[in-house]
Design an enzyme around this catalytic site. Structure first.
Site, mmCIF file in Angstrom:
data_model
loop_
_atom_site.group_PDB
_atom_site.id
_atom_site.type_symbol
_atom_site.label_atom_id
_atom_site.label_comp_id
_atom_site.label_asym_id
_atom_site.label_seq_id
_atom_site.Cartn_x
_atom_site.Cartn_y
_atom_site.Cartn_z
ATOM 1 N N ALA A 32 0.836 -1.205 0.000
ATOM 2 C CA ALA A 32 0.000 0.000 0.000
ATOM 3 C C ALA A 32 0.868 1.251 0.000
ATOM 4 C CB ALA A 32 -1.002 -0.006 1.144
ATOM 5 N N HIS A 33 1.656 1.372 -1.053
ATOM 6 C CA HIS A 33 2.474 2.558 -1.261
ATOM 7 C C HIS A 33 2.912 2.600 -2.732
ATOM 8 C CE1 HIS A 33 5.572 -0.505 -0.277
ATOM 9 N NE2 HIS A 33 6.260 0.109 -1.225
ATOM 10 N N ALA A 34 3.541 3.697 -3.108
ATOM 11 C CA ALA A 34 4.108 3.852 -4.453
ATOM 12 C C ALA A 34 5.532 4.362 -4.310
ATOM 13 C CB ALA A 34 3.277 4.832 -5.275
#
Length: 142
Positions: A55-57
């Site tokens: 849950a990140h970029a």
């Protein structure tokens, strides 16, 4: 100016598998099986069945994910389109270019997720809040 990647730039890549009834081996070479040079390797394990990670970029970092054991899904999001990919074989990997929000979800019990990254760890490269990710995506359009 950065390139604005989409979820369709995330590629499932089949890795060459050598072996016989006594077992198999799969190798990954920089800029050959994957489209970047690896600078960091890590793996996720002991994740309870059904749980999620990620849950990140990343702003600059490319990642290549392999389910070396078990299975999990990767939910990809480019702020416009979402795409879900299943990883469940050690000879299949997913290339995630920069600027894509990725969440690893629905881990099977005992699964191991191998991650090959194009950059050494830098907290400055992470977009951990979804609103910051959306702002980053807007900036890449300018």
């Amino acid at each position: 100016m950065r390139t604005r990647n989409s979820v369709f730039d995330c590629s499932l890549l089949h890795l060459k598998q050598l072996g016989d009834r006594n077992g198999h081996i799969t190798s990954i070479n920089n800029d050959i099986e994957i489209p970047f040079a690896v600078k960091r390797i890590f793996y996720l394990y002991d994740i309870p069945g059904g749980e999620s990670r990620g849950a990140h970029a990343h702003k600059e970092c490319h990642q290549f994910l392999v389910a070396v054991s078990g299975s999990f899904e990767v939910l990809l999001d480019d702020s416009i389109t979402k795409r879900q990919v299943m990883l469940n074989r050690p000879d299949l990997g997913l290339h995630i270019p920069p600027g894509i929000w990725a969440s690893e979800i629905n881990f099977s019990s005992g699964s191991i997720c191998l991650v090959l990254a194009s950059q050494e760890y830098s907290e400055l490269d992470y977009l951990r809040e979804y609103d910051n990710f959306l702002n980053f995506r807007l900036e890449t359009d300018k």
